[in-house]
Design a protein around this motif. Structure first.
Motif, PDB file in Angstrom:
ATOM      1  N   TYR A 162      36.047  42.545  41.041  1.00  0.00           N
ATOM      2  CA  TYR A 162      36.951  43.689  41.132  1.00  0.00           C
ATOM      3  C   TYR A 162      36.177  44.998  41.296  1.00  0.00           C
ATOM      4  O   TYR A 162      36.603  45.897  42.033  1.00  0.00           O
ATOM      5  CB  TYR A 162      37.829  43.761  39.886  1.00  0.00           C
ATOM      6  N   GLN A 206      35.095  45.142  44.944  1.00  0.00           N
ATOM      7  CA  GLN A 206      36.198  45.411  45.862  1.00  0.00           C
ATOM      8  C   GLN A 206      36.736  46.826  45.702  1.00  0.00           C
ATOM      9  O   GLN A 206      37.178  47.448  46.672  1.00  0.00           O
ATOM     10  CB  GLN A 206      37.320  44.395  45.630  1.00  0.00           C
ATOM     11  N   GLY A 207      36.699  47.358  44.481  1.00  0.00           N
ATOM     12  CA  GLY A 207      37.250  48.680  44.234  1.00  0.00           C
ATOM     13  C   GLY A 207      36.263  49.811  44.385  1.00  0.00           C
ATOM     14  O   GLY A 207      36.648  50.988  44.298  1.00  0.00           O
ATOM     15  N   ASN A 266      34.383  52.608  40.691  1.00  0.00           N
ATOM     16  CA  ASN A 266      35.704  53.236  40.590  1.00  0.00           C
ATOM     17  C   ASN A 266      36.541  52.381  39.646  1.00  0.00           C
ATOM     18  O   ASN A 266      37.054  51.333  40.023  1.00  0.00           O
ATOM     19  CB  ASN A 266      36.357  53.326  41.969  1.00  0.00           C
ATOM     20  N   ASP A 318      39.537  52.802  38.055  1.00  0.00           N
ATOM     21  CA  ASP A 318      40.970  52.634  38.287  1.00  0.00           C
ATOM     22  C   ASP A 318      41.257  51.751  39.495  1.00  0.00           C
ATOM     23  O   ASP A 318      42.234  50.992  39.502  1.00  0.00           O
ATOM     24  CB  ASP A 318      41.639  54.000  38.466  1.00  0.00           C
ATOM     25  N   ALA A 319      40.424  51.844  40.526  1.00  0.00           N
ATOM     26  CA  ALA A 319      40.625  50.982  41.693  1.00  0.00           C
ATOM     27  C   ALA A 319      40.411  49.519  41.322  1.00  0.00           C
ATOM     28  O   ALA A 319      41.160  48.637  41.756  1.00  0.00           O
ATOM     29  CB  ALA A 319      39.685  51.395  42.819  1.00  0.00           C
ATOM     30  N   ALA A 320      39.377  49.246  40.512  1.00  0.00           N
ATOM     31  CA  ALA A 320      39.146  47.874  40.053  1.00  0.00           C
ATOM     32  C   ALA A 320      40.322  47.395  39.209  1.00  0.00           C
ATOM     33  O   ALA A 320      40.763  46.238  39.332  1.00  0.00           O
ATOM     34  CB  ALA A 320      37.846  47.799  39.260  1.00  0.00           C
ATOM     35  N   ALA A 334      43.387  48.450  39.424  1.00  0.00           N
ATOM     36  CA  ALA A 334      44.539  48.274  40.311  1.00  0.00           C
ATOM     37  C   ALA A 334      44.489  46.922  41.001  1.00  0.00           C
ATOM     38  O   ALA A 334      45.517  46.251  41.169  1.00  0.00           O
ATOM     39  CB  ALA A 334      44.582  49.401  41.335  1.00  0.00           C
ATOM     40  N   ILE A 335      43.296  46.499  41.406  1.00  0.00           N
ATOM     41  CA  ILE A 335      43.145  45.180  42.032  1.00  0.00           C
ATOM     42  C   ILE A 335      43.524  44.085  41.038  1.00  0.00           C
ATOM     43  O   ILE A 335      44.110  43.064  41.403  1.00  0.00           O
ATOM     44  CB  ILE A 335      41.701  44.999  42.534  1.00  0.00           C
ATOM     45  N   ALA A 377      47.858  51.540  42.200  1.00  0.00           N
ATOM     46  CA  ALA A 377      46.760  51.836  43.114  1.00  0.00           C
ATOM     47  C   ALA A 377      46.475  53.326  43.091  1.00  0.00           C
ATOM     48  O   ALA A 377      47.387  54.138  43.284  1.00  0.00           O
ATOM     49  CB  ALA A 377      47.100  51.385  44.530  1.00  0.00           C
TER      50      ALA A 377
END
Length: 671
Positions: free
Chosen positions: A434, A437-438, A457, A459-461, A463-464, A470
């Motif tokens: 994650y 990817q994020g 990041n 929050d991006a991780a 969110a995934i 997101a």
């Protein structure tokens, strides 16, 4: 272990501090750079997670605990032998990101001790995450004890996350076994070290660098020898000769020795830059298995760029992170943040890393060689360093606030984010995926040798993983256009107020101050110029920083000048280069010219005379003219070949018509 680059300030009775006290601008908050707001807003703060930290010591933990800077329940397993305070700084970073996580500490050092610390923190403290900053000196022998130890730990404890720094040895550090190639000097043939072969790139028997006028270069050489893991110089080493050559292979400086570090110093007394070459020579071929080479180039003098020497030998330990399950984190400069794109720290190691062994408990050595080396995409991630940490003042009154540089700060930042995700019940086996990817990509999709998969990041991780919505990240993507700067009516009016104020018009000065105080970026820009002209560079930096944060291109150009001169801030050529780049990409002629001069000389960036001259020419095309400009351009042009000059003229036309095409430091664009 870490990069010692501290800015000492007087102790203060409170934790509040100012840009002026630090000698420069304060980086944005770490949680802001790591984008942890959504996770923290949902209450995920590291609760239930245990993070084990390994560094040199925690000498000042009692004082930091008493001041509530660090929690009072840190479990320390090596108090009697702990020497130093870097562990305190690393724990502050983790605690800042994941304040509810339990912290444990063990003082590492030698590889055996570091591995033992990791084992203790896992088995006794029950750590879910281990983060260390113990980067022993690279060696040409593989595997190192740390690599082997972490490989074994990963096999034994697959649900533990291991983080470490990618290494701080880049920008002029090279180490490898001897790879000889013939080199003719004065009709005599020597065996020279082939840096290209050893770094896994093209063949190059010696490297070259551009030494500016009246600058000096200090080139250092060291050796090590068998047995593996033995870092003392052996008396059996052959004599080595380090030479500096001109473009005609004439020796300008030379020194020979068997074991000690060699120092070859050369002063360029000319008024023009010189291209110098460096070679390491032997009269006869050594026994390769008994001889290894370490080369460090340290340059002194304004505008000298480091040699771009990298080490990659087949199976050698480029850094201590080449081990399965061990995540290497590279450091990026938080002060360079621009739409979530960063400049990597100049000392940060680059990848990929290679490994040609695997842990084998049945073997007498604990490992066996692989039939073919494996390529590791390390560093895996990047994170900001220069985090402000607290350290008790010597008089025990208040604290010294220091920016913490190096991968020693980047590793704990990534570990802190991992702790947040663990407290949000993200499975350990998914966290790294994650995070990859994020991560915020840096100039290219996929994996990058300097940034890994990008800057962490949180929050991006999350969110995934389906934990938070997101995030809306304002990131500049490839293909986006920057708006070319054109002076507005307000910009022109505020400029008139500034000129009138310099001539004593108090009414216009008050008008300018009021507009700046309301956050009008054009007024902030001209207040920066006014304060500088009246001798108040601290205030000038304040206004330039505010306007630059809002993206005012003229303010960005001026802030670059402040950093380049050390006016109101600490002298920082890399920061100057970064701010000039932003302004130049908006077409500001002064920024184009200044960026060109530093790029051609390699001040704040890798030297590139072709791109440097093209930037200076683009500034002229966009209307900049002043007498020294012509002289400087003629000086740079005199060192270009006809083909290079023709190329520079062509590139300059593109820069002038489309400033956004100027390559950023993180791109792979070449001239």
């Amino acid at each position: 272990m870490f990069l010692a680059h501290w800015k000492t300030v007087v102790g203060m009775t409170a934790m509040a501090f100012t840009s002026a006290a630090l000698g420069g601008t304060i980086p944005p908050p770490l949680n802001q750079l790591l984008h942890t707001s959504e996770l923290r807003a949902k209450g995920f703060d590291g609760q239930g997670v245990r993070v084990g930290v390994i560094s040199n010591g925690t000498n000042n933990y009692p004082a930091l605990r008493q001041a509530n800077i660090l929690p009072g329940n840190v479990q320390i397993y090596s108090r009697p032998t702990a020497q130093g305070d870097e562990g305190d700084w690393m724990m502050q970073i983790v605690h800042n990101i994941a304040p509810a996580a339990r912290l444990g500490f063990c003082a590492g050092g030698a590889p055996e001790k570091t591995n033992a610390c990791a084992h203790t923190l896992i088995t006794q403290f029950h750590a879910n995450i281990i983060v260390d900053d113990i980067n022993p000196q690279p060696t040409s022998f593989s595997p190192t004890l740390k690599m082997l130890g972490y490989s074994t730990l990963h096999k034994e404890f697959p649900n533990v996350l291991f983080f470490t720094g990618a290494g701080n040895n880049n920008g002029g550090y090279y180490e490898s076994s001897w790879v000889p190639t013939p080199l003719a000097i004065n009709r005599k043939t020597y065996l020279a070290q082939d840096f290209g072969q050893s770094s896994g790139t093209s063949s190059a028997p010696y490297d070259r660098f551009l030494l500016p006028a009246h600058a000096s270069a200090l080139v250092m050489l060291g050796t090590n020898a068998l047995p593996p893991f033995h870092d003392r110089c052996s008396s059996t080493n052959p004599f080595t000769r380090l030479v500096l050559l001109n473009t005609n292979n004439r020796i300008l400086a030379s020194v020979s020795s068997r074991c000690p570090e060699l120092h070859a110093h050369f002063q360029n007394s000319r008024d023009t830059p010189r291209v110098l070459r460096i070679a390491v020579l032997l009269n006869r071929k050594p026994q390769i298995e008994q001889f290894a080479l370490k080369l460090v180039a340290i340059f002194q003098g304004e505008g000298v760029s480091p040699l771009d020497l990298q080490y990659h030998t087949s199976g050698s330990a480029g850094n201590s992170a080449t081990a399965p399950g061990l995540v290497a984190v590279a450091a990026v400069d938080p002060g360079s943040d621009y739409h979530n794109e960063f400049i990597d720290e100049p000392f940060a190691n680059q990848g990929p890393q290679y490994m040609d062994y695997e842990a084998d408990p049945s073997s007498a050595t604990g490992w066996t060689r692989l039939s073919q080396e494996e390529r590791f995409q390390q560093p895996l991630l990047a994170a900001p360093d220069r985090t402000i940490v607290a350290f008790p003042a010597q008089n025990a009154q208040g604290y010294v606030m220091r920016p913490f540089l190096g991968d020693s700060a980047a590793g704990p930042a990534a570990a802190g984010v991992a702790a947040l995700l663990l407290s949000a019940h993200v499975p350990t086996t998914d966290i790294l995926r994650y995070l990859e990817q994020g991560a915020i990509k840096q100039g290219q999709p996929g994996w990058s040798p300097r940034f890994g998969y990008g800057v962490v990041n949180a929050d991006a991780a999350a969110a995934i993983a389906g934990i938070v919505p997101a995030p809306a990240i304002q990131q500049k993507h490839n293909g986006d256009r920057l708006v070319i700067f054109h002076p507005s009516r307000t910009f022109v009016q505020d400029h008139r107020w500034m000129i009138a104020a310099l001539h004593g018009n108090t009414e216009d000065l008050n008008n300018l101050r009021r507009a700046a105080g309301k956050g009008h970026v054009n007024a902030e820009t001209w207040m920066a110029f006014y304060e500088h002209a009246t001798g108040n560079n601290i205030a000038s930096t304040h206004w330039a920083w505010l306007a630059s944060q809002a993206g005012q291109p003229v303010a960005e150009s001026f802030l670059g000048t402040l950093f380049n001169r050390g006016w109101g801030v600490l002298l920082d050529p890399r920061a100057a280069h970064a701010w000039w780049l932003r302004s130049a990409q908006a077409g500001v002629p002064d920024a184009l010219y200044n960026l060109g001069t530093t790029t051609s000389a390699g001040r704040g960036s890798v030297s590139n005379p072709v791109i440097g001259y093209a930037l200076m020419q683009a500034a002229m095309i966009r209307g900049l003219r002043f007498p020294p400009m012509m002289q400087n351009m003629a000086r740079v042009r005199g060192h270009l070949t006809p083909q290079e000059y023709q190329r520079a003229e062509h590139v300059a036309q593109g820069f002038a018509s489309d400033p956004n095409s100027i390559p950023t430091p993180w791109s792979d664009t070449k001239d």
